[in-house]
Design a protein around this motif. Structure first.
Motif, PDB file in Angstrom:
ATOM      1  N   ARG A   1       0.816  -1.213   0.000  1.00  0.00           N
ATOM      2  CA  ARG A   1       0.000   0.000   0.000  1.00  0.00           C
ATOM      3  C   ARG A   1       0.852   1.267   0.000  1.00  0.00           C
ATOM      4  NH1 ARG A   1      -5.255  -0.956   3.967  1.00  0.00           N
ATOM      5  NH2 ARG A   1      -6.180  -2.694   2.759  1.00  0.00           N
TER       6      ARG A   1
ATOM      7  N   GLN B   1       0.768   3.794  -3.141  1.00  0.00           N
ATOM      8  CA  GLN B   1       0.388   5.198  -2.973  1.00  0.00           C
ATOM      9  C   GLN B   1       1.481   6.123  -3.484  1.00  0.00           C
ATOM     10  OE1 GLN B   1      -2.592   6.479  -1.945  1.00  0.00           O
ATOM     11  NE2 GLN B   1      -1.676   8.429  -2.580  1.00  0.00           N
TER      12      GLN B   1
ATOM     13  N   HIS C   1       1.360   6.624  -7.214  1.00  0.00           N
ATOM     14  CA  HIS C   1       0.310   7.549  -7.638  1.00  0.00           C
ATOM     15  C   HIS C   1       0.659   8.998  -7.282  1.00  0.00           C
ATOM     16  CE1 HIS C   1      -2.528   4.626  -9.128  1.00  0.00           C
ATOM     17  NE2 HIS C   1      -2.462   3.931  -7.995  1.00  0.00           N
ATOM     18  N   THR C   2       1.349   9.153  -6.154  1.00  0.00           N
ATOM     19  CA  THR C   2       1.678  10.502  -5.675  1.00  0.00           C
ATOM     20  C   THR C   2       2.745  11.178  -6.535  1.00  0.00           C
ATOM     21  OG1 THR C   2       1.146   9.875  -3.386  1.00  0.00           O
ATOM     22  CG2 THR C   2       2.508  11.846  -3.707  1.00  0.00           C
TER      23      THR C   2
END
Length: 232
Positions: A195, A199, A202-203
């Motif tokens: 996770r 994340q 995507h960030t």
């Protein structure tokens, strides 16, 4: 028919095709050549290059680092005997699996090529992943066969970056509104990420993520994807 040969010439023709000149260790009788002709009168065969390069220092460093982590997971991590016994056991299992003779990691013995060392490192990483043995260095810094590694991470559901529990991540976007259960996932680049790293991708964006961690997604074939047991 297997005949030892030596490559004595290498050139490219006008069509961009590579042409090798091969000197055979012994001549092939004309009648034997005729015997192997196909229905179109063509003769074909398989050519194998032997790896004459000897295991490199960086490869030995990787192997001994993994040995150390296996010892820490199975023993006190301090005994030289533990290291030697783990080394022997891992080589024995590997040799039996690959049906090859025992080899030495010493450069002087010249029994371990660069290719063999690469295969052994892949075997050791697979072993550590399957038995949940943690590594003291980033896994990607040890990898030799990146495609095999990424597929193994997907099958084991371990993050390719840190080896924490992960989930299937589409590196190239599937597209808004599309049903993941009805798309052909073998046409998309996949990666297993936890996770935290999912994340992060995507960030900071996938391009920056790939440059930072030096890794891209992998495209799986039908057989590999079926083994993944991914429902979208």
């Amino acid at each position: 028919m297997n005949i030892y040969s030596e490559v004595t010439g290498n050139r490219t023709n006008d069509k961009g095709e590579q042409l090798l000149t091969i000197k055979l260790d012994k001549n092939i009788p004309g009648y034997m050549l005729e015997r192997y002709l196909d229905e179109n009168g063509q003769l074909s065969g398989e050519f194998t290059l032997f790896d004459n390069r000897i295991i490199t220092a960086p490869q030995r460093k990787k192997i001994h680092a993994i040995f150390g982590d296996i010892v820490k997971a199975t023993g006190d991590g301090k005994s030289d005997y533990d290291i030697e016994s783990i080394k022997y056991d891992m080589k024995l299992i590997f040799c039996e699996q690959e049906k090859i003779k025992m080899f030495s990691l010493s450069e002087k013995s010249k029994t371990c090529t660069v290719t063999l060392a690469s295969q052994f490192i892949t075997f050791l990483l697979d072993f550590c992943m399957e038995y949940k043995i943690g590594l003291t260095v980033p896994p990607l810094s040890l990898v030799e066969d990146i495609k095999h590694y990424l597929i193994k991470c997907l099958h084991e559901r371990q993050c390719a970056i840190c080896w924490e529990h992960g989930e299937v991540h589409h590196v190239d976007t599937v597209g808004a509104g599309r049903d993941r259960k009805h798309i052909d996932h073998t046409k998309h680049e996949l990666m297993c990420l936890c996770r935290t790293h999912h994340q992060e991708s995507h960030t900071i964006g996938q391009i920056t993520f790939a440059k930072k961690h030096h890794v891209l997604g992998v495209v799986m074939n039908d057989e590999q994807f079926k083994k993944l047991k991914y429902k979208g």
